[in-house]
Design a protein around this motif. Sequence first.
Motif, short mmCIF file in Angstrom:
data_model
loop_
_atom_site.label_atom_id
_atom_site.label_comp_id
_atom_site.label_asym_id
_atom_site.label_seq_id
_atom_site.Cartn_x
_atom_site.Cartn_y
_atom_site.Cartn_z
N ASP A 3 46.25 39.27 45.29
CA ASP A 3 46.43 39.18 44.38
C ASP A 3 46.78 40.89 44.43
O ASP A 3 46.38 41.85 44.97
N LEU A 4 48.08 41.13 44.98
CA LEU A 4 48.74 42.53 44.41
C LEU A 4 49.14 42.91 43.73
O LEU A 4 49.56 44.36 43.69
N ALA A 5 48.77 42.19 42.09
CA ALA A 5 49.53 42.79 40.90
C ALA A 5 48.63 44.35 40.81
O ALA A 5 49.34 44.67 39.93
N PRO A 6 47.33 44.31 40.77
CA PRO A 6 46.64 45.41 40.62
C PRO A 6 46.51 46.92 41.43
O PRO A 6 46.48 47.76 40.30
N VAL A 25 50.08 47.09 42.38
CA VAL A 25 51.24 47.40 42.29
C VAL A 25 51.35 48.11 40.73
O VAL A 25 52.27 49.28 40.46
N VAL A 26 49.36 47.59 39.49
CA VAL A 26 49.82 48.56 38.38
C VAL A 26 49.38 49.40 38.89
O VAL A 26 49.60 50.89 37.83
N LEU A 27 48.89 50.14 39.67
CA LEU A 27 47.79 50.93 40.22
C LEU A 27 48.63 52.09 40.53
O LEU A 27 49.37 53.41 40.29
N VAL A 28 50.16 51.32 41.38
CA VAL A 28 50.86 52.82 42.26
C VAL A 28 51.66 52.89 41.22
O VAL A 28 52.26 54.18 40.32
N ALA A 29 52.24 52.04 39.54
CA ALA A 29 52.51 52.32 38.67
C ALA A 29 51.77 53.65 37.89
O ALA A 29 52.83 54.52 37.39
N VAL A 30 50.27 53.20 37.42
CA VAL A 30 50.62 54.26 36.66
C VAL A 30 50.11 55.75 37.24
O VAL A 30 50.26 56.53 36.92
N TYR A 31 49.97 55.85 38.74
CA TYR A 31 49.80 56.50 38.91
C TYR A 31 51.52 57.46 39.35
O TYR A 31 51.42 58.67 39.01
N ALA A 32 52.79 56.67 39.57
CA ALA A 32 53.90 57.28 39.21
C ALA A 32 54.29 58.10 37.93
O ALA A 32 54.35 58.56 37.79
N GLY A 55 36.05 40.00 29.19
CA GLY A 55 36.74 41.13 28.49
C GLY A 55 37.73 41.87 29.48
O GLY A 55 38.94 42.02 29.13
N LEU A 56 37.10 42.56 30.28
CA LEU A 56 38.39 42.99 31.43
C LEU A 56 39.85 42.13 32.02
O LEU A 56 40.49 42.61 31.80
N ASN A 57 39.50 40.67 31.86
CA ASN A 57 40.06 39.59 32.32
C ASN A 57 41.59 40.19 31.08
O ASN A 57 42.45 40.20 31.60
N ILE A 77 41.29 49.15 35.25
CA ILE A 77 42.48 48.44 36.29
C ILE A 77 40.79 48.68 37.70
O ILE A 77 40.09 47.65 38.41
N LEU A 78 40.21 49.83 37.66
CA LEU A 78 39.26 50.35 39.24
C LEU A 78 38.08 49.43 38.99
O LEU A 78 37.70 48.54 40.11
N ALA A 79 37.76 49.32 37.79
CA ALA A 79 36.60 48.68 37.43
C ALA A 79 36.45 47.20 37.70
O ALA A 79 35.70 46.61 38.50
N HIS A 80 38.21 47.08 37.08
CA HIS A 80 38.14 45.11 37.70
C HIS A 80 38.02 45.17 38.62
O HIS A 80 37.89 43.47 39.50
N VAL A 81 39.33 45.58 40.07
CA VAL A 81 39.20 45.30 40.76
C VAL A 81 37.64 45.78 41.81
O VAL A 81 37.24 44.48 42.82
N ILE A 82 37.20 46.62 41.89
CA ILE A 82 35.08 46.55 42.25
C ILE A 82 35.05 45.66 41.04
O ILE A 82 34.07 44.71 42.17
N MET A 83 34.80 45.20 40.14
CA MET A 83 33.37 43.83 40.31
C MET A 83 34.46 42.50 40.36
O MET A 83 33.22 42.18 40.88
N SER A 84 35.64 42.58 41.06
CA SER A 84 35.88 40.96 41.54
C SER A 84 35.39 41.09 42.73
O SER A 84 35.45 39.69 43.60
N TRP A 85 35.66 41.95 43.00
CA TRP A 85 35.12 42.25 45.08
C TRP A 85 33.37 41.59 45.16
O TRP A 85 32.59 40.78 45.38
N LEU A 86 32.69 42.41 44.09
CA LEU A 86 31.26 42.22 43.72
C LEU A 86 31.14 40.55 43.56
O LEU A 86 30.03 40.33 43.41
N ILE A 87 31.76 40.27 42.77
CA ILE A 87 31.26 38.70 42.31
C ILE A 87 31.67 37.87 43.24
O ILE A 87 31.72 37.00 43.67
N ASN A 88 32.87 38.03 43.90
CA ASN A 88 33.47 37.22 45.08
C ASN A 88 32.37 37.68 46.08
O ASN A 88 32.64 36.15 46.95
#
Length: 95
Positions: A70-73, A75-82, A47-49, A19-30
Amino acid sequence: MQSLFQILMLLLDIVWFFILAHVIMSWLINFQVLNLQQQFVAQIWYGLNRLLEPIYSRVRQFLPPMSGIDLAPLVVLVAVYALRIILINNAAAFY
């Protein structure tokens, strides 16, 4: 049972990393640091998508529409940490 606890923690760490790699990649692509015309970048991105979109789509069903955010990542990060916290606090059940 301790090995089951360690395997669950490892799986949560892997999900966290993806998830962290996906978020960082999305920023770098944008911000046009990465280009999807490059085959290697495109393969990693798609692949990550394919891995994360089923999880994100379920979370997006419960989130209100936020124009362009998009707040889904998050929310998923918070759920994984929980889940990690719950597992650590109940680690005695695995021993």
